[in-house]
Design an enzyme around this catalytic site. Structure first.
Site, PDB file in Angstrom:
ATOM      1  N   ARG A  66       0.806  -1.223   0.000  1.00  0.00           N
ATOM      2  CA  ARG A  66       0.000   0.000   0.000  1.00  0.00           C
ATOM      3  C   ARG A  66       0.837   1.270   0.000  1.00  0.00           C
ATOM      4  O   ARG A  66       0.357   2.318  -0.422  1.00  0.00           O
ATOM      5  CB  ARG A  66      -0.989  -0.027   1.153  1.00  0.00           C
ATOM      6  CG  ARG A  66      -2.059  -1.084   0.929  1.00  0.00           C
ATOM      7  CD  ARG A  66      -3.146  -1.017   1.976  1.00  0.00           C
ATOM      8  NE  ARG A  66      -3.911  -2.239   1.961  1.00  0.00           N
ATOM      9  CZ  ARG A  66      -3.812  -3.197   2.872  1.00  0.00           C
ATOM     10  NH1 ARG A  66      -2.987  -3.070   3.891  1.00  0.00           N
ATOM     11  NH2 ARG A  66      -4.545  -4.274   2.793  1.00  0.00           N
ATOM     12  N   GLU A 103       2.816  -9.729  13.329  1.00  0.00           N
ATOM     13  CA  GLU A 103       1.857 -10.174  14.327  1.00  0.00           C
ATOM     14  C   GLU A 103       1.540 -11.658  14.150  1.00  0.00           C
ATOM     15  O   GLU A 103       1.256 -12.364  15.094  1.00  0.00           O
ATOM     16  CB  GLU A 103       0.539  -9.383  14.227  1.00  0.00           C
ATOM     17  CG  GLU A 103       0.649  -7.893  14.450  1.00  0.00           C
ATOM     18  CD  GLU A 103       0.935  -7.107  13.178  1.00  0.00           C
ATOM     19  OE1 GLU A 103       0.059  -6.335  12.739  1.00  0.00           O
ATOM     20  OE2 GLU A 103       2.034  -7.264  12.616  1.00  0.00           O
TER      21      GLU A 103
END
Length: 179
Positions: A66, A103
Protein backbone atom coordinates in the site's frame (compact mmCIF):
# COMPACT_ATOMS: atom_id res chain seq x y z
CA UNK A 1 -3.61 21.39 8.51
CA UNK A 2 -6.97 21.77 6.88
CA UNK A 3 -9.56 20.12 9.11
CA UNK A 4 -11.89 19.79 6.13
CA UNK A 5 -9.32 17.84 4.13
CA UNK A 6 -8.48 15.67 7.13
CA UNK A 7 -12.16 14.94 7.75
CA UNK A 8 -12.62 14.00 4.10
CA UNK A 9 -9.79 11.44 4.48
CA UNK A 10 -11.12 10.17 7.83
CA UNK A 11 -14.62 9.73 6.37
CA UNK A 12 -13.25 7.38 3.69
CA UNK A 13 -11.57 4.92 6.08
CA UNK A 14 -13.94 1.99 6.58
CA UNK A 15 -13.83 -0.31 9.64
CA UNK A 16 -14.19 -4.08 9.19
CA UNK A 17 -14.67 -5.98 12.47
CA UNK A 18 -13.12 -9.43 12.88
CA UNK A 19 -10.78 -9.22 9.89
CA UNK A 20 -8.37 -10.92 9.28
CA UNK A 21 -9.28 -12.78 12.47
CA UNK A 22 -11.81 -12.47 15.29
CA UNK A 23 -11.18 -9.52 17.59
CA UNK A 24 -9.29 -7.42 15.01
CA UNK A 25 -10.86 -4.20 13.71
CA UNK A 26 -9.39 -3.71 10.22
CA UNK A 27 -9.13 -0.14 8.87
CA UNK A 28 -9.75 -0.29 5.11
CA UNK A 29 -8.48 2.52 2.85
CA UNK A 30 -10.20 1.16 -0.30
CA UNK A 31 -12.99 3.80 -0.16
CA UNK A 32 -10.28 6.49 0.13
CA UNK A 33 -8.58 5.20 -3.02
CA UNK A 34 -11.90 5.13 -4.92
CA UNK A 35 -12.73 8.77 -4.14
CA UNK A 36 -10.56 11.14 -6.23
CA UNK A 37 -11.30 14.17 -4.03
CA UNK A 38 -10.47 12.28 -0.82
CA UNK A 39 -7.29 10.80 -2.33
CA UNK A 40 -6.22 14.26 -3.49
CA UNK A 41 -6.87 15.57 0.04
CA UNK A 42 -4.66 12.77 1.41
CA UNK A 43 -1.75 13.57 -0.92
CA UNK A 44 -2.22 17.31 -0.29
CA UNK A 45 -1.98 16.79 3.48
CA UNK A 46 1.12 14.60 3.25
CA UNK A 47 2.77 16.99 0.79
CA UNK A 48 2.03 20.00 3.02
CA UNK A 49 3.44 18.18 6.04
CA UNK A 50 6.67 17.13 4.32
CA UNK A 51 7.27 20.52 2.71
CA UNK A 52 6.79 22.28 6.06
CA UNK A 53 8.93 19.79 8.01
CA UNK A 54 11.76 18.91 5.64
CA UNK A 55 12.96 21.44 3.04
CA UNK A 56 15.23 18.83 1.41
CA UNK A 57 14.21 15.23 0.69
CA UNK A 58 15.76 13.10 -2.04
CA UNK A 59 13.36 10.14 -2.16
CA UNK A 60 10.10 8.72 -0.93
CA UNK A 61 10.43 5.02 -0.08
CA UNK A 62 7.17 3.10 -0.17
CA UNK A 63 6.47 -0.21 1.51
CA UNK A 64 5.00 -3.12 -0.40
CA UNK A 65 2.17 -2.89 -1.16
CA UNK A 66 0.00 0.00 0.00
CA UNK A 67 2.95 2.34 0.30
CA UNK A 68 3.16 1.95 -3.49
CA UNK A 69 -0.26 3.60 -3.79
CA UNK A 70 0.68 6.68 -1.75
CA UNK A 71 4.40 7.07 -2.42
CA UNK A 72 4.56 7.70 -6.18
CA UNK A 73 1.98 10.51 -6.32
CA UNK A 74 3.55 12.08 -3.23
CA UNK A 75 7.05 11.86 -4.74
CA UNK A 76 5.78 13.34 -8.00
CA UNK A 77 4.22 16.29 -6.14
CA UNK A 78 7.52 16.90 -4.35
CA UNK A 79 9.53 16.57 -7.57
CA UNK A 80 11.62 13.68 -6.22
CA UNK A 81 12.06 9.98 -6.94
CA UNK A 82 10.28 6.96 -5.52
CA UNK A 83 12.06 3.85 -4.17
CA UNK A 84 10.14 0.59 -3.64
CA UNK A 85 10.81 -1.60 -0.62
CA UNK A 86 9.43 -4.99 -1.61
CA UNK A 87 8.55 -8.36 -0.21
CA UNK A 88 11.15 -11.08 -0.73
CA UNK A 89 11.86 -12.20 -4.27
CA UNK A 90 10.29 -9.28 -6.17
CA UNK A 91 13.35 -7.16 -7.06
CA UNK A 92 16.04 -7.91 -9.66
CA UNK A 93 19.74 -7.30 -9.25
CA UNK A 94 21.81 -6.97 -6.10
CA UNK A 95 19.60 -6.46 -3.06
CA UNK A 96 19.72 -5.90 0.67
CA UNK A 97 17.34 -8.09 2.66
CA UNK A 98 16.08 -8.13 6.23
CA UNK A 99 13.88 -10.63 8.12
CA UNK A 100 11.43 -9.40 10.73
CA UNK A 101 8.53 -10.56 12.87
CA UNK A 102 4.90 -9.85 12.09
CA UNK A 103 1.86 -10.17 14.33
CA UNK A 104 1.16 -13.49 12.57
CA UNK A 105 4.61 -14.85 11.69
CA UNK A 106 7.82 -13.83 9.93
CA UNK A 107 8.52 -11.95 6.69
CA UNK A 108 11.36 -10.45 4.66
CA UNK A 109 11.74 -7.09 2.94
CA UNK A 110 14.21 -6.17 0.23
CA UNK A 111 15.60 -3.06 -1.44
CA UNK A 112 17.92 -2.81 -4.42
CA UNK A 113 21.48 -2.17 -3.25
CA UNK A 114 21.81 0.93 -5.46
CA UNK A 115 18.38 2.41 -4.60
CA UNK A 116 19.86 5.32 -2.66
CA UNK A 117 23.31 6.72 -2.06
CA UNK A 118 25.02 7.40 1.23
CA UNK A 119 23.61 10.48 2.95
CA UNK A 120 20.54 10.86 0.76
CA UNK A 121 17.45 11.96 2.66
CA UNK A 122 14.51 9.56 2.53
CA UNK A 123 10.96 9.64 3.92
CA UNK A 124 9.30 6.23 4.29
CA UNK A 125 5.56 5.96 3.62
CA UNK A 126 2.96 3.27 4.24
CA UNK A 127 -0.77 3.11 4.83
CA UNK A 128 -0.75 1.87 8.43
CA UNK A 129 1.49 1.44 11.46
CA UNK A 130 0.48 -1.33 13.84
CA UNK A 131 3.24 -3.06 15.84
CA UNK A 132 5.97 -1.35 13.80
CA UNK A 133 7.75 -4.49 12.57
CA UNK A 134 7.52 -3.73 8.86
CA UNK A 135 8.46 -0.07 9.25
CA UNK A 136 11.44 -0.96 11.48
CA UNK A 137 12.60 -3.46 8.87
CA UNK A 138 12.39 -0.77 6.17
CA UNK A 139 14.43 1.57 8.36
CA UNK A 140 17.05 -1.14 8.81
CA UNK A 141 17.36 -1.57 5.03
CA UNK A 142 17.81 2.14 4.44
CA UNK A 143 20.35 2.38 7.28
CA UNK A 144 22.37 -0.38 5.61
CA UNK A 145 22.48 1.77 2.49
CA UNK A 146 23.60 4.67 4.73
CA UNK A 147 20.58 6.81 3.84
CA UNK A 148 19.34 9.48 6.23
CA UNK A 149 15.76 8.66 7.20
CA UNK A 150 14.05 11.99 7.78
CA UNK A 151 10.69 10.52 8.82
CA UNK A 152 8.34 7.55 8.71
CA UNK A 153 4.81 8.57 7.81
CA UNK A 154 1.51 6.72 7.53
CA UNK A 155 -2.15 7.42 6.97
CA UNK A 156 -3.30 5.40 10.01
CA UNK A 157 -1.62 4.67 13.33
CA UNK A 158 -3.03 2.05 15.72
CA UNK A 159 -1.88 3.76 18.93
CA UNK A 160 -2.64 0.87 21.31
CA UNK A 161 -0.05 -1.34 19.56
CA UNK A 162 2.75 1.20 20.27
CA UNK A 163 4.57 0.69 16.98
CA UNK A 164 5.83 4.27 16.89
CA UNK A 165 7.82 3.66 20.08
CA UNK A 166 9.92 1.06 18.22
CA UNK A 167 10.90 3.64 15.59
CA UNK A 168 12.54 6.09 18.00
CA UNK A 169 14.65 8.17 17.49
CA UNK A 170 13.41 8.37 13.87
CA UNK A 171 10.65 10.98 13.55
CA UNK A 172 7.17 9.56 12.97
CA UNK A 173 3.96 11.14 11.64
CA UNK A 174 0.44 9.79 11.21
CA UNK A 175 -2.59 11.57 9.80
CA UNK A 176 -5.18 9.48 11.66
CA UNK A 177 -4.87 7.74 15.00
CA UNK A 178 -7.07 4.98 16.42
CA UNK A 179 -6.83 3.08 19.72
Amino acid sequence: MSEGRLQRVRDRVRPFPDFPQPGVLFRDISPLLKDPAAFKALIDLLEDHLRASFPKIDFIAGLDSRGFLIGPPLAQRLGIGFVPIRKKGKLPGPIESVSYSLEYGKAELEIQSDAVEQGQKVAIVDDLLATGGTMCAACELLKRLKAEIVECLVIIELKSLKGSEKLKPIPFYSLLQYD
